[in-house]
Design a protein around this motif. Structure first.
Motif, PDB file in Angstrom:
ATOM      1  N   ALA A   1      77.685  55.772  -8.067  1.00 20.23           N
ATOM      2  CA  ALA A   1      78.728  55.862  -9.098  1.00 20.23           C
ATOM      3  C   ALA A   1      79.271  54.466  -9.419  1.00 20.23           C
ATOM      4  O   ALA A   1      79.203  53.561  -8.589  1.00 20.23           O
ATOM      5  CB  ALA A   1      79.862  56.761  -8.605  1.00 20.23           C
ATOM      6  N   PRO A   2      79.833  54.312 -10.624  1.00 24.50           N
ATOM      7  CA  PRO A   2      80.449  53.026 -10.980  1.00 24.50           C
ATOM      8  C   PRO A   2      81.658  52.743 -10.081  1.00 24.50           C
ATOM      9  O   PRO A   2      82.204  53.639  -9.440  1.00 24.50           O
ATOM     10  CB  PRO A   2      80.902  53.221 -12.421  1.00 24.50           C
ATOM     11  CG  PRO A   2      80.278  54.472 -12.886  1.00 24.50           C
ATOM     12  CD  PRO A   2      79.887  55.278 -11.699  1.00 24.50           C
ATOM     13  N   VAL A   3      82.070  51.486 -10.075  1.00 25.83           N
ATOM     14  CA  VAL A   3      83.264  51.098  -9.335  1.00 25.83           C
ATOM     15  C   VAL A   3      84.448  51.857  -9.932  1.00 25.83           C
ATOM     16  O   VAL A   3      84.628  51.851 -11.154  1.00 25.83           O
ATOM     17  CB  VAL A   3      83.502  49.574  -9.437  1.00 25.83           C
ATOM     18  CG1 VAL A   3      84.790  49.181  -8.746  1.00 25.83           C
ATOM     19  CG2 VAL A   3      82.320  48.816  -8.882  1.00 25.83           C
ATOM     20  N   PRO A   4      85.243  52.539  -9.116  1.00 29.86           N
ATOM     21  CA  PRO A   4      86.387  53.293  -9.649  1.00 29.86           C
ATOM     22  C   PRO A   4      87.334  52.387 -10.439  1.00 29.86           C
ATOM     23  O   PRO A   4      87.617  51.267 -10.036  1.00 29.86           O
ATOM     24  CB  PRO A   4      87.081  53.831  -8.399  1.00 29.86           C
ATOM     25  CG  PRO A   4      86.032  53.812  -7.343  1.00 29.86           C
ATOM     26  CD  PRO A   4      85.128  52.665  -7.671  1.00 29.86           C
ATOM     27  N   GLY A   5      87.766  52.871 -11.601  1.00 31.24           N
ATOM     28  CA  GLY A   5      88.711  52.141 -12.435  1.00 31.24           C
ATOM     29  C   GLY A   5      88.102  51.045 -13.283  1.00 31.24           C
ATOM     30  O   GLY A   5      88.802  50.325 -13.965  1.00 31.24           O
ATOM     31  N   ARG A   6      86.794  50.892 -13.264  1.00 30.11           N
ATOM     32  CA  ARG A   6      86.131  49.863 -14.055  1.00 30.11           C
ATOM     33  C   ARG A   6      85.205  50.541 -15.050  1.00 30.11           C
ATOM     34  O   ARG A   6      84.465  51.438 -14.672  1.00 30.11           O
ATOM     35  CB  ARG A   6      85.325  48.968 -13.121  1.00 30.11           C
ATOM     36  CG  ARG A   6      84.825  47.701 -13.802  1.00 30.11           C
ATOM     37  CD  ARG A   6      83.985  46.895 -12.861  1.00 30.11           C
ATOM     38  NE  ARG A   6      84.805  45.961 -12.106  1.00 30.11           N
ATOM     39  CZ  ARG A   6      84.306  45.069 -11.265  1.00 30.11           C
ATOM     40  NH1 ARG A   6      83.026  45.025 -11.041  1.00 30.11           N
ATOM     41  NH2 ARG A   6      85.079  44.246 -10.630  1.00 30.11           N
ATOM     42  N   PRO A   7      85.203  50.142 -16.321  1.00 31.47           N
ATOM     43  CA  PRO A   7      84.306  50.744 -17.302  1.00 31.47           C
ATOM     44  C   PRO A   7      82.837  50.604 -16.861  1.00 31.47           C
ATOM     45  O   PRO A   7      82.473  49.644 -16.211  1.00 31.47           O
ATOM     46  CB  PRO A   7      84.563  49.955 -18.583  1.00 31.47           C
ATOM     47  CG  PRO A   7      85.870  49.291 -18.389  1.00 31.47           C
ATOM     48  CD  PRO A   7      86.043  49.098 -16.902  1.00 31.47           C
ATOM     49  N   GLN A   8      82.022  51.600 -17.223  1.00 29.38           N
ATOM     50  CA  GLN A   8      80.601  51.643 -16.822  1.00 29.38           C
ATOM     51  C   GLN A   8      79.879  50.349 -17.186  1.00 29.38           C
ATOM     52  O   GLN A   8      79.172  49.800 -16.362  1.00 29.38           O
ATOM     53  CB  GLN A   8      79.917  52.832 -17.506  1.00 29.38           C
ATOM     54  CG  GLN A   8      78.434  52.915 -17.264  1.00 29.38           C
ATOM     55  CD  GLN A   8      78.075  53.513 -15.905  1.00 29.38           C
ATOM     56  OE1 GLN A   8      78.868  54.176 -15.290  1.00 29.38           O
ATOM     57  NE2 GLN A   8      76.862  53.278 -15.461  1.00 29.38           N
ATOM     58  N   SER A   9      80.031  49.838 -18.408  1.00 32.85           N
ATOM     59  CA  SER A   9      79.292  48.640 -18.819  1.00 32.85           C
ATOM     60  C   SER A   9      79.737  47.431 -18.011  1.00 32.85           C
ATOM     61  O   SER A   9      78.941  46.589 -17.644  1.00 32.85           O
ATOM     62  CB  SER A   9      79.469  48.378 -20.316  1.00 32.85           C
ATOM     63  OG  SER A   9      80.855  48.197 -20.596  1.00 32.85           O
ATOM     64  N   GLU A  10      81.022  47.311 -17.678  1.00 33.17           N
ATOM     65  CA  GLU A  10      81.524  46.204 -16.883  1.00 33.17           C
ATOM     66  C   GLU A  10      81.035  46.332 -15.429  1.00 33.17           C
ATOM     67  O   GLU A  10      80.650  45.351 -14.808  1.00 33.17           O
ATOM     68  CB  GLU A  10      83.050  46.196 -16.914  1.00 33.17           C
ATOM     69  CG  GLU A  10      83.670  45.004 -16.241  1.00 33.17           C
ATOM     70  CD  GLU A  10      85.181  45.037 -16.305  1.00 33.17           C
ATOM     71  OE1 GLU A  10      85.797  44.555 -15.338  1.00 33.17           O
ATOM     72  OE2 GLU A  10      85.732  45.542 -17.288  1.00 33.17           O
ATOM     73  N   ALA A  11      81.003  47.540 -14.895  1.00 35.88           N
ATOM     74  CA  ALA A  11      80.550  47.766 -13.519  1.00 35.88           C
ATOM     75  C   ALA A  11      79.078  47.411 -13.375  1.00 35.88           C
ATOM     76  O   ALA A  11      78.659  46.899 -12.352  1.00 35.88           O
ATOM     77  CB  ALA A  11      80.784  49.218 -13.108  1.00 35.88           C
ATOM     78  N   ALA A  12      78.290  47.673 -14.413  1.00 41.81           N
ATOM     79  CA  ALA A  12      76.851  47.372 -14.359  1.00 41.81           C
ATOM     80  C   ALA A  12      76.599  45.874 -14.307  1.00 41.81           C
ATOM     81  O   ALA A  12      75.592  45.432 -13.764  1.00 41.81           O
ATOM     82  CB  ALA A  12      76.143  48.002 -15.554  1.00 41.81           C
TER      83      ALA A  12
END
Length: 136
Positions: A122-133
């Protein structure tokens, strides 16, 4: 050379056949669990994978196909029935891989088994998917 009683040989053969459900002693190793718990990007992760039916010590666990997410590694001490996947996955995504285990042999090569896994990170909690990637 010590003498082995014939009855002991027959007993060993009967036990082998009975425990292998009539398929002989060469049944495949069974790895457990069949599914892995989900992970989160950049968060510590650990999961154990164990051989459910070892007959001899386990020689090796290895990634047979696919790849673990970047940041995770497969750890195993020779002779132990379990291995661990541990580390911090770098990026979110769905990762597919197969893990194989092989036991030491005695009078012939050891048995092996494999299991295919899908690990969702899963993406980092609280961070938008594109930024987490993009995160390291």
């Amino acid at each position: 050379m010590p003498k082995v009683k014939t009855s002991a040989i027959w007993l060993a053969a009967a036990m082998c056949i009975a425990t292998a459900a009539g398929t002989g002693c060469r049944r495949e190793l069974r790895l457990r669990p069949e599914t892995l718990p989900a992970a989160a990007a950049q968060a510590a992760y650990a999961a154990s994978i164990c051989v459910a039916n070892p007959g001899n010590p386990i020689a090796a666990f290895e990634i047979e196909s696919g790849e673990l997410p970047e940041g995770l590694r497969l750890e195993h001490a020779r002779g132990e029935d379990c291995a661990r996947i541990e580390g911090k996955p770098a990026r979110p995504g769905r990762y597919r891989f197969a893990i194989a285990a092989t036991e030491f042999g005695t009078m012939r090569s050891g048995r092996s088994g494999r299991v295919a896994y899908v690990l969702d990170v899963a993406p980092v909690p609280g961070r938008p998917q594109s930024e987490a990637a993009r995160a390291p």
